[in-house]
Design an enzyme around this catalytic site. Structure first.
Site, mmCIF file in Angstrom:
data_model
loop_
_atom_site.group_PDB
_atom_site.id
_atom_site.type_symbol
_atom_site.label_atom_id
_atom_site.label_comp_id
_atom_site.label_asym_id
_atom_site.label_seq_id
_atom_site.Cartn_x
_atom_site.Cartn_y
_atom_site.Cartn_z
ATOM 1 N N SER A 1 0.827 -1.210 0.000
ATOM 2 C CA SER A 1 0.000 0.000 0.000
ATOM 3 C C SER A 1 0.860 1.258 0.000
ATOM 4 O O SER A 1 2.007 1.249 0.474
ATOM 5 C CB SER A 1 -0.911 0.030 1.234
ATOM 6 O OG SER A 1 -1.761 -1.074 1.252
HETATM 7 N N1 SAM Z 1 -1.122 -4.726 4.115
HETATM 8 C C1 SAM Z 1 -0.410 -4.927 2.905
HETATM 9 C C2 SAM Z 1 0.995 -4.432 2.912
HETATM 10 O O1 SAM Z 1 1.413 -3.797 3.895
HETATM 11 O O2 SAM Z 1 1.713 -4.685 1.948
HETATM 12 C C3 SAM Z 1 -1.161 -4.380 1.709
HETATM 13 C C4 SAM Z 1 -1.725 -5.469 0.980
HETATM 14 S S1 SAM Z 1 -2.564 -5.337 -0.519
HETATM 15 C C5 SAM Z 1 -3.109 -3.698 -0.700
HETATM 16 C C6 SAM Z 1 -4.032 -6.274 -0.068
HETATM 17 C C7 SAM Z 1 -3.768 -7.733 0.237
HETATM 18 O O3 SAM Z 1 -5.012 -8.344 0.615
HETATM 19 C C8 SAM Z 1 -3.254 -8.541 -0.926
HETATM 20 O O4 SAM Z 1 -2.042 -9.153 -0.585
HETATM 21 C C9 SAM Z 1 -4.347 -9.583 -1.191
HETATM 22 O O5 SAM Z 1 -3.859 -10.825 -1.633
HETATM 23 C C10 SAM Z 1 -4.970 -9.678 0.185
HETATM 24 N N2 SAM Z 1 -6.333 -10.222 0.231
HETATM 25 C C11 SAM Z 1 -7.368 -10.014 -0.631
HETATM 26 N N3 SAM Z 1 -8.453 -10.710 -0.228
HETATM 27 C C12 SAM Z 1 -8.101 -11.364 0.919
HETATM 28 C C13 SAM Z 1 -8.781 -12.239 1.808
HETATM 29 N N4 SAM Z 1 -10.051 -12.594 1.622
HETATM 30 N N5 SAM Z 1 -8.100 -12.719 2.867
HETATM 31 C C14 SAM Z 1 -6.800 -12.396 3.086
HETATM 32 N N6 SAM Z 1 -6.102 -11.564 2.279
HETATM 33 C C15 SAM Z 1 -6.743 -11.054 1.209
#
Ligand code: SAM
Length: 218
Positions: free
Chosen positions: A68
């Site tokens: 992010s």
């Molecule tokens: N917090 C993260 C970082 O610091 O890098 C940002 C992550 S990115 C914007 C969002 C993440 O949510 C992705 O890695 C994606 O695979 C994950 N994601 C999407 N749906 C999800 C779910 N149902 N359960 C767990 N993770 C999920």
């Protein structure tokens, strides 16, 4: 991939500049700014891309996902008002950067990711850096019932709605921060649990997140 952990003057200087950019953008919480100033964000990038690590931008981390934007990390973290010892569930581990920021603030972090390759990377990289959250692989759109209740729940992917099941995993007085909207734009939503079945909901600024994919999501 071989990880390279060198925090030299150039990166440290760039990190300081990022903190002043975030201050100018309106981030006021000193503890959040200190955490951003401390966690080496370039460790989450391949060395070829280190020059982008302290720009205020999201960046690809593989599997179509992103680390992010620092402003977004700071904004969501500020909303959480983390106190030392808070039990926090993060949904969407991604790179693991946000989890490190939460731990710098003293939170005990439970973090869940649905993409196996990202999960496999963070379970190596974070402990290497000295950060030890509780890692989980699975669908976080249902929260993480097994270890509930939580003081705070943070969703780092865009949801179509606030999953009821997550609200039930908050302690009384607990807070959920979740971006909610369609695939193009989401409002940051905070939900405070004020009673057994009583919640206060606020809608804040607009963001654009990758989608939350799962049983209670897209
Ligand atoms: N917090 C993260 C970082 O610091 O890098 C940002 C992550 S990115 C914007 C969002 C993440 O949510 C992705 O890695 C994606 O695979 C994950 N994601 C999407 N749906 C999800 C779910 N149902 N359960 C767990 N993770 C999920």
């Amino acid at each position: 991939m071989a990880y390279k952990f060198i925090d030299n003057y150039r990166e440290q200087g760039a990190r300081k500049k990022l903190v002043s950019v975030l201050k100018k953008r309106g981030i006021e919480d000193k503890a959040v700014l200190r955490a951003i100033g401390k966690v080496p964000r370039h460790f989450f990038f391949d060395e070829t891309f280190w020059k982008h690590a302290y720009k205020d931008i999201a960046f690809p981390i593989g599997e179509g996902q992103t680390i992010s934007q620092p402003y977004t990390v700071a904004y969501q973290t500020e909303l959480l008002h983390i106190k030392k010892g808070d039990k926090v569930l993060e949904i969407g581990t991604g790179s693991g950067y946000q989890a490190c920021i939460l731990m710098e603030l003293g939170a005990e972090v439970y973090t869940i990711e649905r993409q196996e390759s990202l999960y496999n990377r963070t379970i190596q990289i974070l402990p290497y850096m000295g950060y030890r959250p509780h890692f989980f692989l699975g669908d976080g759109s249902k929260g993480l019932e097994e270890y509930a209740p939580y003081d705070k729940i943070l969703v780092t992917a865009g949801a179509p709605l606030v999953p009821e099941i997550m609200l039930q995993q908050l302690k009384l007085g607990g807070l959920l921060v979740i971006p909610v909207g369609d695939e193009d734009s989401q409002k940051m939503v905070t939900v405070l649990r004020v009673g057994e079945n009583e919640f206060e909901r606020y809608e804040l600024d607009s963001f654009r997140f990758v989608p939350l994919v799962g049983d209670q999501a897209w």
